[in-house]
Design an enzyme around this catalytic site. Structure first.
Site, PDB file in Angstrom:
ATOM      1  N   ASP A 161       0.833  -1.206   0.000  1.00 25.62           N
ATOM      2  CA  ASP A 161       0.000   0.000   0.000  1.00 25.62           C
ATOM      3  C   ASP A 161       0.866   1.253   0.000  1.00 25.62           C
ATOM      4  O   ASP A 161       0.557   2.234  -0.681  1.00 25.62           O
ATOM      5  CB  ASP A 161      -0.931   0.014   1.211  1.00 25.62           C
ATOM      6  CG  ASP A 161      -1.659   1.352   1.319  1.00 25.62           C
ATOM      7  OD1 ASP A 161      -2.444   1.659   0.409  1.00 25.62           O
ATOM      8  OD2 ASP A 161      -1.408   2.096   2.283  1.00 25.62           O
ATOM      9  N   SER A 183      -6.909   0.436   0.464  1.00 25.86           N
ATOM     10  CA  SER A 183      -5.754   1.055   1.108  1.00 25.86           C
ATOM     11  C   SER A 183      -6.020   1.255   2.604  1.00 25.86           C
ATOM     12  O   SER A 183      -5.232   0.841   3.467  1.00 25.86           O
ATOM     13  CB  SER A 183      -5.457   2.392   0.418  1.00 25.86           C
ATOM     14  OG  SER A 183      -4.567   3.184   1.154  1.00 25.86           O
TER      15      SER A 183
HETATM   16  N1  URA Z   1      -6.052   7.440   2.700  1.00 24.83           N
HETATM   17  C1  URA Z   1      -5.423   6.263   2.571  1.00 24.83           C
HETATM   18  O1  URA Z   1      -4.880   5.728   3.526  1.00 24.83           O
HETATM   19  N2  URA Z   1      -5.403   5.677   1.365  1.00 24.83           N
HETATM   20  C2  URA Z   1      -5.969   6.227   0.283  1.00 24.83           C
HETATM   21  O2  URA Z   1      -5.919   5.643  -0.781  1.00 24.83           O
HETATM   22  C3  URA Z   1      -6.609   7.470   0.429  1.00 24.83           C
HETATM   23  C4  URA Z   1      -6.638   8.054   1.659  1.00 24.83           C
END
Ligand code: URA
Ligand code: CA
Length: 433
Positions: A161, A183
């Site tokens: 991520d 995410s």
């Molecule tokens: N916050 C996150 O952690 N991930 C995203 O993709 C967007 C906002």
């Protein structure tokens, strides 16, 4: 498997299988899949979306890309709360002790991060002596005994991520529901939560500016949660103006103390009771939302919420006497009033701009290296819907430098005052199960 074929498959609107998604994320994490192919895939997902199954597989693959926190030695159902972010969001500081006081274990792993103010850890460090440098064993022991502890981020959580988010940032693929939802959920799941309570913000100060998008994101995250076996609930709340009155680090600690005493701002209190009720339900400490809310109100009224906050601060080296005497918190040298220029009603406070004002005073970090001034920030005295008279204080600036002309201009620009009466905005739009 060839990555180019998988990109083509997604580009053509077909569904990727679990093994295909696992392959992509594993190769990407190992550095075998170049950024240009990952970018093309992110863009294909942006246009073609992902099915519920694909979203669950992507989230799981990202969780498996790195370390996962094991909280199994903590008794009870660990409920984590996540907010999609806003300005002056003091809820975490209040919710931790509040739900812990009714027996919900809160094992909070937190970061510092960039933003208008510091993160939860920075704010708590406004309490003299408080620190989060504790061992994992100590962390678990503290949650078991006090129901609440905060530890700094450690380990390598969701590296897939981390890389993908940075890539999306520069390839115009951030605002994709399946990518945002996976995410956020991957990070919560890797951090060990059994159940997740989401506060999805909407309004000008939020990531999701309109309600429809916020709803879609909330729904997507709730479904991913269910799909991976973590009970998840979401609420959608207003971020068209800052939450509460205070925006700043020590200022928000003071606001949290007020709220735990039952003397906090109305909107912050209501949001904490709503989110807190869901957390209590998720932790199975009540059988209805009404019962959960009654338990929370009881621990505010009888002082247990505040006592839990003190015990928590002391256990991590903090001087808990600030709770009874908040004047011991870091205090700015100058308190400068921003007076209303005309009579009328506040119709708008651009949350983002209030955040910028706090940032200019030094309350937040622009880069990882920035040093935060814990004392500074702004306190709002008038919110949307309030009547004002010319000369009334709209905002008090807490500054360590005498010259605040620029900050004052930002604040004036963020406020709109009209002659007709205005309603306060809705605070909680929806609850999503
Ligand atoms: N916050 C996150 O952690 N991930 C995203 O993709 C967007 C906002
Ligand atoms: Ca606040």
């Amino acid at each position: 498997m060839r990555v180019v074929d998988l990109i083509e498959k997604k580009r053509n609107g077909l569904e990727l299988t679990k093994s295909e998604i696992d392959f992509i994320i594993t190769e990407y994490t190992n550095g075998n899949l170049p950024d240009y192919q990952m970018s093309a895939l992110a863009m294909a997902i942006y246009f073609q979306d992902m099915t519920q199954e694909e979203r669950v597989h992507l989230t799981t693959a990202m969780v498996n890309s790195g370390d996962q926190i094991d909280l199994s030695e903590i008794e009870g159902i660990k409920v984590d709360k996540h907010s999609t972010g806003g300005v002056g969001d003091t809820t975490t500081l209040v919710l931790g002790p509040l739900v812990a006081a009714v027996g919900v274990p809160v094992a909070k792993m937190s970061g510092r991060g960039l933003g208008h103010t510091g993160g939860t850890i920075d704010k708590l460090e406004a309490v003299p002596g408080f620190h989060v440098e504790i061992t994992n064993d100590e962390f678990i022991r503290l949650v078991n005994t006090n129901k609440l502890a905060v530890i700094g981020q450690s380990g390598d959580l969701t590296p897939a991520d981390k890389s993908l988010y940075a890539l999306r940032d520069v390839t115009a693929t951030v605002d994709s529901i399946p990518l945002i939802a996976s995410s956020i959920m991957s990070k919560k799941i890797a951090a060990g939560a059994d159940a997740i309570c989401l506060d999805v913000k909407t309004g000008n100060g939020a990531f999701m500016k309109d309600l429809k998008d916020a709803e879609a994101l909330a729904q997507a995250m709730v479904e991913i949660g269910k799909g991976v076996g973590r009970n998840t609930k979401a609420i959608i709340s207003d971020m068209s103006q800052p939450l509460g009155f205070a925006v700043g680090n020590a200022l928000e600690v003071k606001e949290a103390i007020d709220t735990l005493k039952g003397e906090g701002p109305e909107d912050l209190t209501e949001l904490c009771l709503t989110l807190g009720s869901h957390m209590v339900m998720l932790a199975k400490k009540a059988s209805s939302l009404e019962e959960a809310r009654a338990l929370l109100i009881e621990v505010i009224d009888n002082g247990q919420a505040l006592a839990t906050f003190k015990t928590f601060l002391e256990a991590q080296g903090g001087d808990a006497s600030v709770v009874d005497d908040p004047s011991q918190l870091p205090d700015a040298s100058y308190k400068i009033s921003v007076p209303a220029k005309a009579d009328g009603y506040v119709s708008e406070i651009v949350a983002e701009q209030i955040g910028v004002a706090a940032m200019k005073l030094g309350a937040g970090r622009a880069t990882k290296e920035s040093v935060i001034d814990l004392a500074v920030g702004v306190v709002l005295h008038k919110k949307v819907g309030d009547a004002v008279k010319k000369g009334d204080t709209l905002v008090t600036i807490h500054s360590n430098s005498e010259n605040v002309d620029e900050v004052m201009n930002v604040i004036y620009d963020s406020y709109t005052i009209v002659s007709e009466q205005v309603d306060a905005p809705t605070l909680i739009y929806k609850e999503i199960h």
